[in-house]
Enzyme design. Sequence first.
Site, PDB file in Angstrom:
ATOM      1  N   HIS A   3      10.156  -0.579  13.618  1.00 30.84           N
ATOM      2  CA  HIS A   3      11.546  -0.672  12.475  1.00 30.84           C
ATOM      3  C   HIS A   3      12.186   0.444  12.728  1.00 30.84           C
ATOM      4  CE1 HIS A   3       9.383  -3.729  10.390  1.00 30.84           C
ATOM      5  NE2 HIS A   3       8.310  -3.217  10.225  1.00 30.84           N
TER       6      HIS A   3
HETATM    7  C1  ZL4 Z   1       3.680   2.207  -0.297  1.00 31.33           C
HETATM    8  O1  ZL4 Z   1       0.857   2.550  -2.579  1.00 31.33           O
HETATM    9  O2  ZL4 Z   1       8.939  -3.638   0.961  1.00 31.33           O
HETATM   10  C2  ZL4 Z   1       4.272   3.549  -0.130  1.00 31.33           C
HETATM   11  C3  ZL4 Z   1       4.283   1.203   0.571  1.00 31.33           C
HETATM   12  C4  ZL4 Z   1       3.437   4.402  -0.726  1.00 31.33           C
HETATM   13  C5  ZL4 Z   1       1.898   4.955  -2.582  1.00 31.33           C
HETATM   14  C6  ZL4 Z   1       2.405   5.430  -4.160  1.00 31.33           C
HETATM   15  C7  ZL4 Z   1       3.995   4.988  -4.432  1.00 31.33           C
HETATM   16  C8  ZL4 Z   1       4.084   3.679  -5.069  1.00 31.33           C
HETATM   17  C9  ZL4 Z   1       3.033  -0.379  -0.483  1.00 31.33           C
HETATM   18  C10 ZL4 Z   1       4.110  -0.109   0.418  1.00 31.33           C
HETATM   19  C11 ZL4 Z   1       5.406   2.952  -4.828  1.00 31.33           C
HETATM   20  C12 ZL4 Z   1       5.379   2.073  -3.630  1.00 31.33           C
HETATM   21  C13 ZL4 Z   1       6.846   1.211  -3.630  1.00 31.33           C
HETATM   22  N1  ZL4 Z   1       2.470   4.324  -1.689  1.00 31.33           N
HETATM   23  C14 ZL4 Z   1       6.977   0.678  -2.147  1.00 31.33           C
HETATM   24  C15 ZL4 Z   1      11.053  -2.251  -0.631  1.00 31.33           C
HETATM   25  C16 ZL4 Z   1       9.997  -1.577  -1.016  1.00 31.33           C
HETATM   26  C17 ZL4 Z   1      10.383  -0.145  -1.192  1.00 31.33           C
HETATM   27  C18 ZL4 Z   1       8.986   0.755  -1.257  1.00 31.33           C
HETATM   28  O3  ZL4 Z   1       3.604  -2.549   9.898  1.00 31.33           O
HETATM   29  N2  ZL4 Z   1       8.156   0.219  -2.297  1.00 31.33           N
HETATM   30  C19 ZL4 Z   1      10.288  -1.707   0.489  1.00 31.33           C
HETATM   31  C20 ZL4 Z   1       7.643  -1.635   4.402  1.00 31.33           C
HETATM   32  C21 ZL4 Z   1       7.375  -2.288   3.024  1.00 31.33           C
HETATM   33  C22 ZL4 Z   1       9.097  -2.517   1.114  1.00 31.33           C
HETATM   34  C23 ZL4 Z   1       6.641  -2.419   5.177  1.00 31.33           C
HETATM   35  C24 ZL4 Z   1       5.497  -2.388   7.718  1.00 31.33           C
HETATM   36  C25 ZL4 Z   1       5.679  -1.310   8.929  1.00 31.33           C
HETATM   37  C26 ZL4 Z   1       4.834  -2.051  10.067  1.00 31.33           C
HETATM   38  C27 ZL4 Z   1       5.010  -1.343  11.355  1.00 31.33           C
HETATM   39  C28 ZL4 Z   1       6.368  -1.493   6.829  1.00 31.33           C
HETATM   40  N3  ZL4 Z   1       8.748  -1.787   2.063  1.00 31.33           N
HETATM   41  C29 ZL4 Z   1       9.061  -2.165  -1.527  1.00 31.33           C
HETATM   42  C30 ZL4 Z   1       7.816  -1.199  -1.840  1.00 31.33           C
HETATM   43  C31 ZL4 Z   1       1.934   2.808  -1.913  1.00 31.33           C
HETATM   44  C32 ZL4 Z   1       2.729   1.949  -1.058  1.00 31.33           C
HETATM   45  C33 ZL4 Z   1       2.042   0.472  -1.347  1.00 31.33           C
HETATM   46  C34 ZL4 Z   1       4.600  -1.184   1.083  1.00 31.33           C
HETATM   47  N4  ZL4 Z   1       5.834  -1.158   1.677  1.00 31.33           N
HETATM   48  C35 ZL4 Z   1       4.265  -2.368   1.302  1.00 31.33           C
HETATM   49  N5  ZL4 Z   1       5.318  -3.068   1.972  1.00 31.33           N
HETATM   50  C36 ZL4 Z   1       6.301  -2.102   2.130  1.00 31.33           C
HETATM   51  O4  ZL4 Z   1       5.670  -3.154  10.429  1.00 31.33           O
HETATM   52  C37 ZL4 Z   1       4.212   0.126  11.390  1.00 31.33           C
HETATM   53 ZN    ZN Z   2       3.823  -4.577  10.054  1.00 26.78          ZN
END
Ligand code: ZL4
Ligand code: ZN
Length: 393
Positions: free
Chosen positions: A146
């Site tokens: 990404h």
């Molecule tokens: C977390 O529990 O969909 C990050 C991220 C941190 C700890 C505590 C914080 C709580 C799930 C995800 C708040 C979390 C809010 N902690 C996360 C639009 C979003 C904004 C962020 O596999 N919130 C963003 C990214 C994706 C979004 C996926 C995949 C990488 C790869 C290659 C990346 N971002 C909504 C979510 C948690 C967390 C729990 C999380 N973030 C799940 N999905 C996302 O393709 C390596």
């Molecule tokens: Zn992924």
Amino acid sequence: EASIMRPKGYTVSFHCNPDMEKHHFGMTHPMKPWRLTLSKSLIYSYGMSFAMDNYVSRAATYEELADFHSTDYLDFLGTVLPEPVPRDLENQNPDLKFNLGGSDCPLFEGLYDYCSMSAGGALDAARKICSKQSDIAIAWGGGLHHAKKAEASGFCYINDIVIAILQLLRFHPRVLYIDIDVHHGDGVEEAFFSTDRVMTVSFHKYDPNNFFPGTGALDDNGPKNEHNSGAHHAVNVPLQDGITDEQYDMLYNTIIGRIVEKFRPSAIALQCGADSLAGDRLGRFNLQVQGHGACVEFCKRMNLPLILFGGGGYTPRNVARAWTYETSIAIGCQDKINPILPQHTPWRDQFRQDTLFPTLEQILGEPRLNKNPPKRLQEIVQHVTEQLRFVQA
Ligand code: ZL4
Ligand code: ZN
Ligand code: CA
């Protein structure tokens, strides 16, 4: 386990850096660099290191990172420090520079080292392919698809894949990039959007409103301007929850088979994100270790230089299973390894069941409801087939 032999007629190299795995995104963050340690311990327990060339990769230099990333971004990445008090609530600081410091891409201690080690492994793998010292090069610490030129995104800060492909392009006329992570490979697609020397193909869960990053629709195929050489060179396979091994295998073999025929790549870069497995903490598919591995097997059968990258994967024991099985496929010993985990596997109790592939039962109890009707899969094959009419090797 000591009977794993070097493959005859080709060389597999394995690139990792144990220092990378020590980094932490934060206690509850889904990305756990420690899954690399778990994977390696399983790979070594099976004795596979005796069948490969093993390298401790160096960290990529600033100049190597700057092949893709902007110096503004790199300079900032190299100097930012984690906040003294961890701030893990969303949007408390809405003006994030380069998208750094939010909950997806937190600042943590040693961040720049972690990033440059991930890229170093990927770049070493690409160099071994270019020099023909390896036929298959493995960099499980890479695959961070990404990251953008001047922006972190979705747990990715440095796009090691783009940097590795840029290296391949110095020796190879055409590179095929395939991405089986459950998320869209947007950063790699964007980086090579305007060239016909790289064809990018991503299979992913697609829901523009509810699943990250929301891009990668079936008809997003590159620049709309026909005069741009990148036109038609992005392939997207948008899928829904619960896709099975059988469906995925059919799509993958048909689509990749036709692409290889038409585009005639001279090397393949395969991102093996393990979050497309059933039971993943963030994923939505029903793939088993065997179905995920079949994608690696299919690429290997193309007999082209091949890099295997890691990527996503948020249920560490299953990440370790998939990348161990895929390492065995690279070596060609998958039929010889005992599915019962070696007795001396470190962290053996992490694995819950003591087999490499949880056979009859699914990886995690409940399989997801399959929301991929056969008719839709046929539409996808049809669309890609028509798209490929415009592609010339
Ligand atoms: C977390 O529990 O969909 C990050 C991220 C941190 C700890 C505590 C914080 C709580 C799930 C995800 C708040 C979390 C809010 N902690 C996360 C639009 C979003 C904004 C962020 O596999 N919130 C963003 C990214 C994706 C979004 C996926 C995949 C990488 C790869 C290659 C990346 N971002 C909504 C979510 C948690 C967390 C729990 C999380 N973030 C799940 N999905 C996302 O393709 C390596
Ligand atoms: Zn992924
Ligand atoms: Ca993908």
